[in-house]
Every structure is written in C-alpha cells, then in structure tokens.
Design a protein around this motif. Structure first.
Motif, short mmCIF file in Angstrom:
data_model
loop_
_atom_site.label_atom_id
_atom_site.label_comp_id
_atom_site.label_asym_id
_atom_site.label_seq_id
_atom_site.Cartn_x
_atom_site.Cartn_y
_atom_site.Cartn_z
N GLY A 85 0.80 -1.21 0.00
CA GLY A 85 0.00 0.00 0.00
C GLY A 85 0.84 1.27 0.00
O GLY A 85 2.07 1.24 -0.07
N THR A 86 0.17 2.41 0.08
CA THR A 86 0.82 3.71 0.12
C THR A 86 1.75 3.79 1.33
O THR A 86 1.36 3.43 2.45
CB THR A 86 -0.23 4.83 0.21
OG1 THR A 86 -1.17 4.67 -0.84
CG2 THR A 86 0.43 6.20 0.12
N GLN A 114 -3.85 0.99 -1.52
CA GLN A 114 -3.58 1.35 -2.92
C GLN A 114 -3.21 0.11 -3.73
O GLN A 114 -3.56 0.01 -4.92
CB GLN A 114 -2.43 2.36 -3.00
CG GLN A 114 -2.11 2.79 -4.43
CD GLN A 114 -0.84 3.61 -4.58
OE1 GLN A 114 -0.32 3.80 -5.68
NE2 GLN A 114 -0.34 4.15 -3.47
N GLY A 115 -2.53 -0.84 -3.11
CA GLY A 115 -2.12 -2.05 -3.80
C GLY A 115 -3.26 -2.95 -4.22
O GLY A 115 -3.07 -3.84 -5.05
N GLY A 116 -4.45 -2.73 -3.66
CA GLY A 116 -5.61 -3.46 -4.11
C GLY A 116 -6.37 -2.76 -5.21
O GLY A 116 -7.16 -3.38 -5.93
N PRO A 160 -9.02 -2.00 -0.20
CA PRO A 160 -8.54 -1.25 -1.37
C PRO A 160 -9.24 0.10 -1.53
O PRO A 160 -10.40 0.26 -1.17
CB PRO A 160 -8.89 -2.18 -2.54
CG PRO A 160 -10.13 -2.86 -2.07
CD PRO A 160 -9.97 -3.06 -0.59
N SER A 161 -8.54 1.04 -2.12
CA SER A 161 -9.09 2.39 -2.35
C SER A 161 -9.77 2.46 -3.71
O SER A 161 -9.52 3.36 -4.51
CB SER A 161 -7.98 3.43 -2.25
OG SER A 161 -6.86 3.08 -3.05
N TYR A 187 -12.62 -11.11 -8.94
CA TYR A 187 -12.31 -10.03 -8.00
C TYR A 187 -12.84 -10.36 -6.61
O TYR A 187 -14.00 -10.79 -6.47
CB TYR A 187 -12.95 -8.72 -8.44
CG TYR A 187 -12.43 -8.16 -9.75
CD1 TYR A 187 -11.48 -7.14 -9.77
CD2 TYR A 187 -12.91 -8.63 -10.97
CE1 TYR A 187 -11.02 -6.60 -10.97
CE2 TYR A 187 -12.46 -8.10 -12.18
CZ TYR A 187 -11.51 -7.09 -12.16
OH TYR A 187 -11.06 -6.57 -13.35
N THR A 188 -12.03 -10.15 -5.61
CA THR A 188 -12.46 -10.26 -4.22
C THR A 188 -12.03 -9.01 -3.49
O THR A 188 -10.89 -8.55 -3.64
CB THR A 188 -11.84 -11.49 -3.53
OG1 THR A 188 -12.24 -12.68 -4.21
CG2 THR A 188 -12.27 -11.58 -2.07
N VAL A 189 -12.93 -8.43 -2.71
CA VAL A 189 -12.61 -7.30 -1.85
C VAL A 189 -12.86 -7.72 -0.41
O VAL A 189 -13.93 -8.24 -0.09
CB VAL A 189 -13.46 -6.06 -2.19
CG1 VAL A 189 -13.22 -4.94 -1.17
CG2 VAL A 189 -13.15 -5.57 -3.59
N ILE A 190 -11.87 -7.51 0.45
CA ILE A 190 -11.99 -7.83 1.87
C ILE A 190 -11.88 -6.53 2.65
O ILE A 190 -10.86 -5.84 2.59
CB ILE A 190 -10.88 -8.81 2.31
CG1 ILE A 190 -10.91 -10.07 1.43
CG2 ILE A 190 -11.04 -9.18 3.78
CD1 ILE A 190 -9.70 -10.96 1.60
#
Length: 294
Positions: free
Chosen positions: A66-67, A139-141, A165-166, A221-224
């Motif tokens: 990430g950032t 950011q990495g997501g 993720p952003s 796609y998966t968002v956690i």
C-alpha cells in the motif's frame, strides 16, 4: 521527507495531517514486532525465483503493498502464511520517489501500474506460469485495476484480491475536503506525493479508472473490508460491482473482529483465510472467528 518543493508555511500542517493519515497504511515498528520476523528472502521461499507452482497451486501470487509501504513490511504476516500453504509468493516495490527510501507507493498510480506490469511479466517468465494471482493492500488493491483495464493485465491475471482497497477513493473521514480549503494545497500534495491525490474520491485518475464499470472480463475479484477502516472511508467505497466479484466484510464473518486499515493487511488471520479462499475457491472453507487460530 518529500523535498521536491517546499510547502508554504500555512500548508505545512495540512500536508502533515494528510501524510499522517496515509501513514496509517504503513506498519509501525511495534506492529512489525508483533508479526512473524520473516523477511522477503529466497531462503524462506518468499521471492524465490526458483519456485515452481504446484498442481495444487498453479499460479504464483504477487503481493502489492500500500501507500507508504514496501515489499517487505506490508507482508510480514501474509507472505509466510501463503508460503506455508504451498504458494509461490512474490512481492514488489513500486511508486518510489527520489530520496525517499523504504516508503514507497507515492508516485503516480498510472506509473506504478506500469511497474506492476513489468514485475508480473518477470514472475511469469521465472515460474513458467501462464497467469498470476494478485493480492494487494490499500492502494495495492486498487492500482492493479489500472493494469488490468488499460495495460493488458487481464491476459496475465486470474484473480485480484484487494484488502481494504481504495477502489473508489477516500475522504479520509473528511480530511480530503481540506485540500480545497487551502489555496495551493492540492497542487502541492499532487506534486510531492501524487498517489495521495490520485486516491482522493472523485480524482481524475479514479474517474477514468471506474468509468464504464469496475471490472474487466476474465478476472475474478475479491474485496476484503473492515467497517473499522479509518483510512479508506467510507469503507463501502472499497466494494466493487460487476460479474465475478465477491465483496467480503470481515464483521459479517466474525463480529468480534476489530481490525482497522493497517491490521487487516498486516496481521488479521481472518483476512488471510479469506485471501486463501479467494486464491483457491474450489477448496474454500467458511471463515469464522475460529479462523484466527488456523
């Protein structure tokens, strides 16, 4: 720390505030001490370019920090977790700025996506795999979605797993509104740390990224997410819409999980269990509070 131009005196408190908020994505020394003391070395199987994916796990996993993170500190928990489960695991540094060591992910997100593109190609060449899976924090997501949508990444990637993720930007609990309250603030931050303004809700970068839909065909796609996220806010802006999307809120799996933005990526075993499920959905098992001990 960021020295390409000096902030007007009136802007310095604002810039410090925004950088402090972004710094919540970076593990502190105390948090790192609480995680396994493994580094990204070939001796541990992490970033081992001799690793060949198995029949059980045929795709290498690329971890995207990430950032203000880097290829080691962001993954002191998750990388060993995946290595122990038989995955070939790799991690890159991206978004570096001149004279800013260790704290990466600050450069323009589009340029960072180009670095990811090159890195995935390197991993695929080394492992002989046709596709990779990506797992990113903050950011990495989000950044890999530019690679998937505009740089041909959909032909090289099977799945993208975003941890906090952003995806649709952030207000950082309203702090980003201050950018327009101070003349010149947005321009200063954009010049010195463009990834920060790229991730502000409504930015030109995010408008283009999300225009026409959140996903591209052929990628899962998966968002956690965690409802206690204090950086990517409101937390529901992290979720994606489209076919092949699985949006997961950790508190739906275990109401007792109190992880915030840093902990969900660094040390949350429930999040790690969901990552493993996303990488191998055919052998997924339910995530519960007991997953913290698995």
């Amino acid at each position: 720390m960021l020295s390409r131009s000096r902030a007007p005196r009136a802007l310095r408190p604002l810039v410090a505030l925004l950088l402090a908020a972004a710094a919540l994505t970076t593990p502190t020394a105390a948090q790192a001490d609480a995680a396994p003391t493994q580094t990204a070395s070939s001796s541990s199987g992490w970033n081992d370019y001799d690793c060949k994916p198995s029949a059980a796990h045929p795709r290498p996993v690329v971890l995207v920090h990430g950032t203000l993170g880097n290829s080691v500190d962001n993954w002191l928990g998750l990388a060993p977790y995946l290595v122990d489960r038989g995955y070939c695991v790799f991690s890159l540094d991206y978004g570096q700025l001149p004279n800013v060591p260790l704290f990466h992910g600050l450069g323009p997100v589009e340029k960072s996506a180009e670095q990811l593109d090159a890195y995935v190609g390197k991993v695929l060449a080394a492992t002989g795999a046709r596709e990779a899976d990506l797992v990113g924090h903050s950011q990495g997501g989000m950044m890999p979605r530019h690679y998937l949508k505009f740089l041909g990444g959909a032909d090289e990637v099977n799945a993208l797993v975003g941890i906090a993720p952003s995806n649709h930007g952030t207000t950082v609990n309203g702090l980003t509104q201050l950018l327009d309250a101070f003349p010149g603030a947005r321009d200063f931050v954009d010049e010195n740390a463009p990834a920060l303004t790229d991730q502000v809700a409504g930015s030109p970068f995010l408008t283009r990224l999300n225009e026409g839909g959140d996903t591209v065909p052929g990628v899962r796609y998966t968002v956690i997410a965690t409802k206690y996220d204090q950086v990517v806010t409101p937390y529901r802006t992290q979720f994606l819409d489209g076919p092949g999307v699985n949006n997961v809120l950790l508190q739906d799996k275990c109401a007792a999980d109190l992880s915030g933005h840093v902990a969900i990526g660094l040390a949350d075993r429930l999040a790690f269990h969901e990552v493993a499920n996303a990488l191998d959905p055919e052998h997924a098992t339910p995530t519960t509070c007991l997953s913290a001990t698995s």
